[in-house]
Scaffold this motif. Structure first.
Motif, PDB file in Angstrom:
ATOM      1  N   GLN A 116      17.096 -10.372  29.291  1.00 37.74           N
ATOM      2  CA  GLN A 116      16.764  -9.260  28.410  1.00 37.74           C
ATOM      3  C   GLN A 116      17.207  -9.577  26.998  1.00 37.74           C
ATOM      4  O   GLN A 116      18.402  -9.801  26.754  1.00 37.74           O
ATOM      5  CB  GLN A 116      17.405  -7.960  28.894  1.00 37.74           C
ATOM      6  CG  GLN A 116      16.916  -6.738  28.138  1.00 37.74           C
ATOM      7  CD  GLN A 116      17.256  -5.453  28.852  1.00 37.74           C
ATOM      8  OE1 GLN A 116      18.157  -5.391  29.693  1.00 37.74           O
ATOM      9  NE2 GLN A 116      16.521  -4.390  28.527  1.00 37.74           N
ATOM     10  N   ALA A 117      16.251  -9.615  26.102  1.00 36.08           N
ATOM     11  CA  ALA A 117      16.526  -9.822  24.684  1.00 36.08           C
ATOM     12  C   ALA A 117      16.600  -8.460  23.999  1.00 36.08           C
ATOM     13  O   ALA A 117      16.016  -7.484  24.499  1.00 36.08           O
ATOM     14  CB  ALA A 117      15.431 -10.674  24.059  1.00 36.08           C
ATOM     15  N   PRO A 118      17.276  -8.364  22.866  1.00 38.01           N
ATOM     16  CA  PRO A 118      17.383  -7.080  22.158  1.00 38.01           C
ATOM     17  C   PRO A 118      16.015  -6.470  21.867  1.00 38.01           C
ATOM     18  O   PRO A 118      15.116  -7.159  21.377  1.00 38.01           O
ATOM     19  CB  PRO A 118      18.106  -7.450  20.870  1.00 38.01           C
ATOM     20  CG  PRO A 118      18.902  -8.658  21.233  1.00 38.01           C
ATOM     21  CD  PRO A 118      18.058  -9.406  22.205  1.00 38.01           C
ATOM     22  N   GLY A 119      15.860  -5.205  22.212  1.00 42.80           N
ATOM     23  CA  GLY A 119      14.616  -4.509  21.937  1.00 42.80           C
ATOM     24  C   GLY A 119      13.480  -4.826  22.891  1.00 42.80           C
ATOM     25  O   GLY A 119      12.354  -4.354  22.682  1.00 42.80           O
ATOM     26  N   ARG A 120      13.762  -5.602  23.929  1.00 34.92           N
ATOM     27  CA  ARG A 120      12.708  -5.972  24.871  1.00 34.92           C
ATOM     28  C   ARG A 120      13.076  -5.546  26.283  1.00 34.92           C
ATOM     29  O   ARG A 120      14.247  -5.333  26.609  1.00 34.92           O
ATOM     30  CB  ARG A 120      12.466  -7.491  24.825  1.00 34.92           C
ATOM     31  CG  ARG A 120      12.083  -7.984  23.442  1.00 34.92           C
ATOM     32  CD  ARG A 120      11.664  -9.421  23.462  1.00 34.92           C
ATOM     33  NE  ARG A 120      10.409  -9.605  24.197  1.00 34.92           N
ATOM     34  CZ  ARG A 120       9.780 -10.765  24.306  1.00 34.92           C
ATOM     35  NH1 ARG A 120      10.276 -11.839  23.720  1.00 34.92           N
ATOM     36  NH2 ARG A 120       8.653 -10.864  24.968  1.00 34.92           N
ATOM     37  N   GLU A 121      12.064  -5.432  27.125  1.00 33.47           N
ATOM     38  CA  GLU A 121      12.309  -5.075  28.512  1.00 33.47           C
ATOM     39  C   GLU A 121      12.890  -6.261  29.276  1.00 33.47           C
ATOM     40  O   GLU A 121      12.709  -7.417  28.881  1.00 33.47           O
ATOM     41  CB  GLU A 121      11.000  -4.628  29.170  1.00 33.47           C
ATOM     42  CG  GLU A 121      10.459  -3.318  28.645  1.00 33.47           C
ATOM     43  CD  GLU A 121       9.273  -2.823  29.440  1.00 33.47           C
ATOM     44  OE1 GLU A 121       8.762  -1.743  29.118  1.00 33.47           O
ATOM     45  OE2 GLU A 121       8.866  -3.512  30.391  1.00 33.47           O
TER      46      GLU A 121
END
Length: 122
Positions: A39-44
């Motif tokens: 999980q990357a910042p701002g992503r699912e």
């Protein structure tokens, strides 16, 4: 009680490699498929790879096929994710998780580790 403990994250340059580890009890590995998500910042949360409890079937997300390899070491009760040719887009928190079978859906997994940060940057 199912416990999963990830390790091996860190900072690596583009094109480099890292190996993540997911330690669990032998009974957990015998009964559950183990998946890796990120999980990357701002992503699912995204499914990366999975290995069945039998160890004879593996699955990969399209974005990592040919670069990542999942495996398990029964002697060490550990599932590994070998990551090669890393790209900045691989930067994320990586989690291992346990489920009754492999799935791309995070909601199918009942147990999760605490996550380990992988940063790919020059």
């Amino acid at each position: 009680q199912v416990q999963l403990v990830e390790s091996g994250g860190g900072l690596v340059q583009p094109g480099g490699s890292l190996r993540l580890s997911c330690a669990a009890s032998r009974s957990t590995l015998d009964l559950h498929a183990i998946g890796w998500f990120r999980q990357a910042p701002g992503r699912e949360r995204e499914g990366v790879s999975c290995i069945k409890s039998s160890g004879d079937s593996t699955y990969y997300g399209d974005s990592v096929k040919g670069r990542f390899t999942i495996s398990r070491d029964n002697a060490k009760n550990t599932v590994y994710l070998q990551m090669n040719s890393l790209e900045p887009e691989d930067t994320a928190v990586y989690y291992c998780a346990a489920a009754w079978g492999c799935s791309d859906w995070a909601r199918e997994y009942d147990y999760w580790g605490q996550g380990t940060q992988v940063t790919v940057s020059s």
